[in-house]
Write an enzyme that holds these catalytic residues in place. Sequence first.
Site, PDB file in Angstrom:
ATOM      1  N   THR A  80       0.913  -1.140   0.000  1.00  0.00           N
ATOM      2  CA  THR A  80       0.000   0.000   0.000  1.00  0.00           C
ATOM      3  C   THR A  80       0.949   1.185   0.000  1.00  0.00           C
ATOM      4  OG1 THR A  80      -1.809  -1.155   1.143  1.00  0.00           O
ATOM      5  CG2 THR A  80      -1.689   1.178   1.549  1.00  0.00           C
ATOM      6  N   SER A 111     -11.055  -1.818   5.571  1.00  0.00           N
ATOM      7  CA  SER A 111      -9.646  -1.474   5.356  1.00  0.00           C
ATOM      8  C   SER A 111      -8.939  -1.273   6.697  1.00  0.00           C
ATOM      9  CB  SER A 111      -9.579  -0.180   4.546  1.00  0.00           C
ATOM     10  OG  SER A 111      -8.249   0.276   4.437  1.00  0.00           O
ATOM     11  N   GLY A 169      -0.858  -3.110   5.352  1.00  0.00           N
ATOM     12  CA  GLY A 169      -2.021  -3.947   5.670  1.00  0.00           C
ATOM     13  C   GLY A 169      -2.459  -3.752   7.106  1.00  0.00           C
TER      14      GLY A 169
HETATM   15  N1  GLY Z   1      -5.651  -3.301   1.442  1.00  0.00           N
HETATM   16  C1  GLY Z   1      -5.126  -2.859   2.650  1.00  0.00           C
HETATM   17  C2  GLY Z   1      -6.104  -2.082   3.447  1.00  0.00           C
HETATM   18  O1  GLY Z   1      -7.009  -1.495   2.888  1.00  0.00           O
HETATM   19  O2  GLY Z   1      -5.992  -2.031   4.629  1.00  0.00           O
END
Ligand code: GLY
Length: 561
Positions: A373, A444, A466
């Site tokens: 991310t 998320s 994450g």
């Molecule tokens: N895909 C990672 C999150 O949205 O936390």
Amino acid sequence: MKKLIISIILFSHSVSAQYTDINIVKEVKVKNKGVVVSAHPLASEAGAKILKMGGNAYDAITATQYALAVVYPQAGNIGGGGFLVGAKSNGEKFTIDYRETAPKKASRDMYLDKNGKANTDLSQNGRLAVGIPGSVAGFFATLKYCKLPMNQIIQPAIDLAEKGFAITDQEAAMLNSQKEYFQKHNKSSILFVKETPWKGGDLLVQKELTETLKLIQKLGAKGFYEGKTADLLVAEMKKGNGIITLEDLKNYKVAERKALEFDYKGNNVVTMPLPSSGGVLLAQMLRMAAFENLEKYQQNSTPAVQIMVEAERRAYADRAEYMGDPDFIEDKTSYLISENYLKNRWKSFSFNKATPSSEVGNIIKQPKESTETTHISVIDKDGNAASVTTTLNGYYGSKVLVTGAGFFLNNEMDDFSVKPGVPNMFGAVGGEANAIQPNKRMLSSMTPTIILKNGKPYMVVGTPGGTTIPTSVYQSIVDVVDFKLNANISVNAPKFHHQWLPETVSVENNFPEATISELKAKNYVIEKIKQIGKTEMIVIDDNGTIHAVADGRGDDSVAVE
Ligand code: GLY
């Protein structure tokens, strides 16, 4: 005109490249200038360029996101989604939620086989893993806070895609590591697969992505959600098991949500509400840890880590049980962050030994994997602050590149609980609250955050990683507010993470051994891992000096207006 008082580049190094010199700047102290901190020097420079052209923090953060979609394809994106938290110098606070949504044809059990077994390969890789992208809609929703038109904001990204740029060693290594997956999940050869391995300094020119960005420049959000780009995206879906339709794309909508705000020791924390669990977890963890007067201890000492880990354990058990898209479930945030609820939750805490996770939630065993991310922190010279975390979910998302349009698609569907109790790629489990439904947003962990002191920006912070995102942001805030550490020490100190399940506490390899031994003696299971997050932090002191730090773990870099 305001005068530049101090500008010290404390550490920087250059990556020599065949066609372009990339200058990585890790730390800057400056006054009365805007700064941008992101995962890539060229993206930070794109944001700074927009500030120099008269743009504000929101122009700059949008330009930086477009540029990341070009120079940092592992996580920067137009095929994913994100969250923006803004705090304007006039006191206005806002968030923009451009999280992906489940396609209309999505259903609760879409990743279960006929025996009811979850197939997480389908939720994590390939076309069925893709949620309806929100990023471009988010950029256009941000425009109302911007000063410049979109055709100027997007131009640095178009230049980078069209003229090309030298990739960094880290990007080369990442592309090489994914070659097999790119080949598996694309029907024809893609630009990112080469016969010989990629190496730092290789020129990357992206013709198809240039055309897509130019369509967005010319037609606005319709250049992405309708017409040629939408047709190419849907054609890509039809090459496999994808279910996103033209109607899905046309109907995508951002959500502008009231920021989640709470007081932490006299500071106003402004962060992302559901459907990111990040803000709720942050409030829960900070408030539970405050019961033990955390400021008495030191960063990464045994009592401090124990208090923080136990707060993490209790908060993440709540994440699995209660959190999801507030447009589909009852939003219990006020209850979950209330003093009474948290005091009750904290009753089982003991300095003597670890609380078993089974005592704070319903256990289901699970593995744990890594992710990607990216985060951007920006402040402009007028004191407008912007904090964005954006994602494709895994590295290069679903690994599917839209043929003819040149961008990667996310694999965000894996952030739903594909089956109650079955872990996603971060090892996080969920239940009904985060079950799949058409048009619903998947839960998320992204935690873009701004902290105000006496109404003025004090910290702008966020990170990828994450489920480790909320715990890293939590550590950043505790470091600065409680332990009075500077931004550089906070960002680059070894991090730790716990998320209720698995029972393990993850620590970075260089975590203090004495603390590890003492925690083990109290029944904590410790796992060493290479890296947790890449934090981008701005701290503004009482004199108005801006201290901006880009994480030393990657190519992350600061750029000044
Ligand atoms: N895909 C990672 C999150 O949205 O936390």
